[in-house]
Design a protein around this motif. Structure first.
Motif, PDB file in Angstrom:
ATOM      1  N   ASP A   1       0.670  -4.115  12.654  1.00 25.00           N
ATOM      2  CA  ASP A   1       1.315  -3.011  12.111  1.00 25.00           C
ATOM      3  C   ASP A   1       1.453  -3.179  10.394  1.00 25.00           C
ATOM      4  OD1 ASP A   1       1.380  -1.680  14.500  1.00 25.00           O
ATOM      5  OD2 ASP A   1       3.610  -1.836  14.812  1.00 25.00           O
ATOM      6  N   GLU A   2       1.856  -4.406  10.322  1.00 21.17           N
ATOM      7  CA  GLU A   2       2.262  -4.648   8.688  1.00 21.17           C
ATOM      8  C   GLU A   2       0.811  -4.792   7.843  1.00 21.17           C
ATOM      9  OE1 GLU A   2       4.622  -7.619   5.828  1.00 21.17           O
ATOM     10  OE2 GLU A   2       5.138  -7.726   7.956  1.00 21.17           O
ATOM     11  N   ALA A   3      -0.116  -5.566   8.638  1.00 22.96           N
ATOM     12  CA  ALA A   3      -1.524  -5.555   8.032  1.00 22.96           C
ATOM     13  C   ALA A   3      -2.043  -4.032   7.774  1.00 22.96           C
ATOM     14  CB  ALA A   3      -2.306  -6.392   8.906  1.00 22.96           C
ATOM     15  N   GLN A   4      -1.893  -3.253   8.602  1.00 22.07           N
ATOM     16  CA  GLN A   4      -2.372  -1.929   8.437  1.00 22.07           C
ATOM     17  C   GLN A   4      -1.490  -1.216   7.221  1.00 22.07           C
ATOM     18  OE1 GLN A   4      -2.142   0.878  11.719  1.00 22.07           O
ATOM     19  NE2 GLN A   4      -3.191   2.154  10.801  1.00 22.07           N
ATOM     20  N   VAL A   5      -0.176  -1.274   7.297  1.00 23.23           N
ATOM     21  CA  VAL A   5       0.518  -0.663   6.268  1.00 23.23           C
ATOM     22  C   VAL A   5       0.369  -1.404   4.827  1.00 23.23           C
ATOM     23  CG1 VAL A   5       2.967  -0.430   5.345  1.00 23.23           C
ATOM     24  CG2 VAL A   5       2.312   0.168   7.705  1.00 23.23           C
ATOM     25  N   LYS A   6       0.115  -2.635   4.771  1.00 26.54           N
ATOM     26  CA  LYS A   6      -0.102  -3.194   3.492  1.00 26.54           C
ATOM     27  C   LYS A   6      -1.625  -3.560   3.112  1.00 26.54           C
ATOM     28  CE  LYS A   6       4.312  -5.280   3.523  1.00 26.54           C
ATOM     29  NZ  LYS A   6       5.440  -6.483   3.222  1.00 26.54           N
ATOM     30  N   ASP A   7      -2.295  -2.910   3.863  1.00 28.03           N
ATOM     31  CA  ASP A   7      -3.831  -2.829   3.353  1.00 28.03           C
ATOM     32  C   ASP A   7      -4.636  -4.406   3.580  1.00 28.03           C
ATOM     33  OD1 ASP A   7      -6.198  -1.441   3.185  1.00 28.03           O
ATOM     34  OD2 ASP A   7      -6.218  -1.673   1.077  1.00 28.03           O
ATOM     35  N   TRP A   8      -3.897  -5.303   4.353  1.00 28.77           N
ATOM     36  CA  TRP A   8      -4.445  -6.567   4.630  1.00 28.77           C
ATOM     37  C   TRP A   8      -5.651  -6.349   5.236  1.00 28.77           C
ATOM     38  CZ3 TRP A   8       0.569  -9.025   6.730  1.00 28.77           C
ATOM     39  CH2 TRP A   8       1.541  -9.063   5.753  1.00 28.77           C
ATOM     40  N   THR A   9      -6.713  -7.454   5.148  1.00 31.18           N
ATOM     41  CA  THR A   9      -7.904  -7.603   5.730  1.00 31.18           C
ATOM     42  C   THR A   9      -7.843  -8.042   6.987  1.00 31.18           C
ATOM     43  OG1 THR A   9      -9.201  -7.650   3.588  1.00 31.18           O
ATOM     44  CG2 THR A   9     -10.133  -8.516   5.715  1.00 31.18           C
ATOM     45  N   VAL A  10      -8.048  -7.503   8.245  1.00 32.15           N
ATOM     46  CA  VAL A  10      -8.085  -7.856   9.389  1.00 32.15           C
ATOM     47  C   VAL A  10      -9.189  -8.374  10.128  1.00 32.15           C
ATOM     48  CG1 VAL A  10      -7.286  -7.336  11.928  1.00 32.15           C
ATOM     49  CG2 VAL A  10      -5.881  -6.326   9.862  1.00 32.15           C
ATOM     50  N   VAL A  11      -9.340  -9.478  10.431  1.00 32.30           N
ATOM     51  CA  VAL A  11     -10.539 -10.354  10.929  1.00 32.30           C
ATOM     52  C   VAL A  11     -10.501 -10.351  12.416  1.00 32.30           C
ATOM     53  CG1 VAL A  11     -12.145 -12.247  11.026  1.00 32.30           C
ATOM     54  CG2 VAL A  11     -11.038 -11.508   8.827  1.00 32.30           C
ATOM     55  N   ASP A  12     -11.457  -9.748  13.191  1.00 36.58           N
ATOM     56  CA  ASP A  12     -11.430 -10.103  14.433  1.00 36.58           C
ATOM     57  C   ASP A  12     -12.223 -10.933  15.045  1.00 36.58           C
ATOM     58  OD1 ASP A  12     -12.500  -9.475  17.341  1.00 36.58           O
ATOM     59  OD2 ASP A  12     -11.478  -7.494  17.095  1.00 36.58           O
ATOM     60  N   MET A  13     -11.712 -12.162  15.704  1.00 32.98           N
ATOM     61  CA  MET A  13     -12.623 -13.404  15.911  1.00 32.98           C
ATOM     62  C   MET A  13     -13.381 -12.941  16.731  1.00 32.98           C
ATOM     63  SD  MET A  13      -9.642 -16.170  16.483  1.00 32.98           S
ATOM     64  CE  MET A  13     -10.844 -17.560  16.666  1.00 32.98           C
ATOM     65  N   LYS A  14     -13.576 -12.127  17.863  1.00 36.70           N
ATOM     66  CA  LYS A  14     -14.544 -11.742  18.595  1.00 36.70           C
ATOM     67  C   LYS A  14     -15.829 -11.218  17.819  1.00 36.70           C
ATOM     68  CE  LYS A  14     -15.604 -10.579  23.417  1.00 36.70           C
ATOM     69  NZ  LYS A  14     -14.985 -10.110  24.705  1.00 36.70           N
ATOM     70  N   LYS A  15     -15.407 -10.123  17.196  1.00 35.22           N
ATOM     71  CA  LYS A  15     -16.521  -9.318  16.506  1.00 35.22           C
ATOM     72  C   LYS A  15     -16.958  -9.718  15.109  1.00 35.22           C
ATOM     73  CE  LYS A  15     -14.348  -5.072  18.574  1.00 35.22           C
ATOM     74  NZ  LYS A  15     -13.485  -3.716  18.240  1.00 35.22           N
ATOM     75  N   ASP A  16     -15.992 -10.261  14.343  1.00 35.11           N
ATOM     76  CA  ASP A  16     -16.340 -10.637  13.126  1.00 35.11           C
ATOM     77  C   ASP A  16     -17.037 -12.165  12.798  1.00 35.11           C
ATOM     78  OD1 ASP A  16     -15.802  -8.101  12.316  1.00 35.11           O
ATOM     79  OD2 ASP A  16     -13.583  -8.636  11.946  1.00 35.11           O
ATOM     80  N   TRP A  17     -16.652 -13.055  13.649  1.00 36.40           N
ATOM     81  CA  TRP A  17     -16.878 -14.288  13.279  1.00 36.40           C
ATOM     82  C   TRP A  17     -18.162 -14.810  14.233  1.00 36.40           C
ATOM     83  CZ3 TRP A  17     -11.670 -17.926  12.947  1.00 36.40           C
ATOM     84  CH2 TRP A  17     -11.183 -17.320  11.871  1.00 36.40           C
ATOM     85  N   ASN A  18     -18.955 -15.263  13.664  1.00 34.85           N
ATOM     86  CA  ASN A  18     -20.202 -15.807  14.482  1.00 34.85           C
ATOM     87  C   ASN A  18     -20.160 -17.200  15.309  1.00 34.85           C
ATOM     88  OD1 ASN A  18     -22.884 -15.765  15.762  1.00 34.85           O
ATOM     89  ND2 ASN A  18     -23.629 -16.884  13.823  1.00 34.85           N
ATOM     90  N   ARG A  19     -19.099 -18.183  14.431  1.00 33.65           N
ATOM     91  CA  ARG A  19     -18.759 -19.291  15.177  1.00 33.65           C
ATOM     92  C   ARG A  19     -17.365 -19.471  14.859  1.00 33.65           C
ATOM     93  NH1 ARG A  19     -22.721 -24.173  13.390  1.00 33.65           N
ATOM     94  NH2 ARG A  19     -24.105 -22.963  14.340  1.00 33.65           N
ATOM     95  N   VAL A  20     -16.685 -20.027  15.628  1.00 32.48           N
ATOM     96  CA  VAL A  20     -15.325 -20.386  15.445  1.00 32.48           C
ATOM     97  C   VAL A  20     -15.049 -21.844  15.104  1.00 32.48           C
ATOM     98  CG1 VAL A  20     -12.904 -20.545  16.631  1.00 32.48           C
ATOM     99  CG2 VAL A  20     -14.484 -18.575  17.169  1.00 32.48           C
ATOM    100  N   PHE A  21     -15.601 -22.725  16.057  1.00 27.34           N
ATOM    101  CA  PHE A  21     -15.883 -24.098  15.783  1.00 27.34           C
ATOM    102  C   PHE A  21     -17.130 -24.644  15.421  1.00 27.34           C
ATOM    103  CE2 PHE A  21     -12.192 -23.409  18.773  1.00 27.34           C
ATOM    104  CZ  PHE A  21     -11.233 -23.664  18.012  1.00 27.34           C
ATOM    105  N   PRO A  22     -17.264 -25.631  14.547  1.00 29.79           N
ATOM    106  CA  PRO A  22     -18.730 -26.142  14.284  1.00 29.79           C
ATOM    107  C   PRO A  22     -19.457 -26.505  15.277  1.00 29.79           C
ATOM    108  CG  PRO A  22     -16.840 -27.296  12.842  1.00 29.79           C
ATOM    109  CD  PRO A  22     -16.258 -26.591  14.070  1.00 29.79           C
ATOM    110  N   PHE A  23     -18.973 -27.201  16.530  1.00 31.27           N
ATOM    111  CA  PHE A  23     -19.494 -27.369  17.567  1.00 31.27           C
ATOM    112  C   PHE A  23     -20.332 -26.176  18.568  1.00 31.27           C
ATOM    113  CE2 PHE A  23     -15.159 -28.044  18.783  1.00 31.27           C
ATOM    114  CZ  PHE A  23     -15.009 -26.970  19.681  1.00 31.27           C
ATOM    115  N   ASP A  24     -19.819 -25.088  18.198  1.00 26.12           N
ATOM    116  CA  ASP A  24     -19.962 -23.776  18.884  1.00 26.12           C
ATOM    117  C   ASP A  24     -21.457 -23.455  18.578  1.00 26.12           C
ATOM    118  OD1 ASP A  24     -19.827 -21.212  20.463  1.00 26.12           O
ATOM    119  OD2 ASP A  24     -18.205 -20.723  19.104  1.00 26.12           O
ATOM    120  N   GLN A  25     -22.443 -23.387  19.512  1.00 30.64           N
ATOM    121  CA  GLN A  25     -23.796 -23.044  19.426  1.00 30.64           C
ATOM    122  C   GLN A  25     -23.947 -21.456  19.992  1.00 30.64           C
ATOM    123  OE1 GLN A  25     -25.849 -25.387  17.714  1.00 30.64           O
ATOM    124  NE2 GLN A  25     -23.915 -26.333  17.438  1.00 30.64           N
ATOM    125  N   ARG A  26     -23.299 -20.572  19.722  1.00 29.53           N
ATOM    126  CA  ARG A  26     -23.723 -19.277  20.163  1.00 29.53           C
ATOM    127  C   ARG A  26     -24.603 -18.659  19.103  1.00 29.53           C
ATOM    128  NH1 ARG A  26     -19.188 -17.441  24.054  1.00 29.53           N
ATOM    129  NH2 ARG A  26     -18.319 -19.342  24.636  1.00 29.53           N
TER     130      ARG A  26
END
Length: 67
Positions: A42-67
């Motif tokens: 809620d605060e992120a929306q009100v204060k216009d912070w960037t919200v990063v969705d790990m599943k949608k926005d990040w291709n790799r979470v850990f260096p060993f992740d080969q997805r």
């Protein structure tokens, strides 16, 4: 931490990491049994912070992740 980071003068990068990828890390949301993010999302929306969705926005979470 984001409240403090974003409070200063000048350019700031305020990124709220939304943990949504249970396959690669923890997934928790508003109604999660692990933790609830109501206030943070809620605060992120009100204060216009960037919200990063790990599943949608990040291709790799850990260096060993080969997805």
């Amino acid at each position: 931490m984001l409240q403090w980071t974003c409070a200063g003068a000048g350019a700031r990068l305020c990124v709220f990491v939304h943990h949504t990828d249970a396959a690669r890390e923890w997934a928790y949301d508003r109604k999660s049994h692990i933790g609830q993010l109501d206030q943070g999302l809620d605060e992120a929306q009100v204060k216009d912070w960037t919200v990063v969705d790990m599943k949608k926005d990040w291709n790799r979470v850990f260096p060993f992740d080969q997805r």
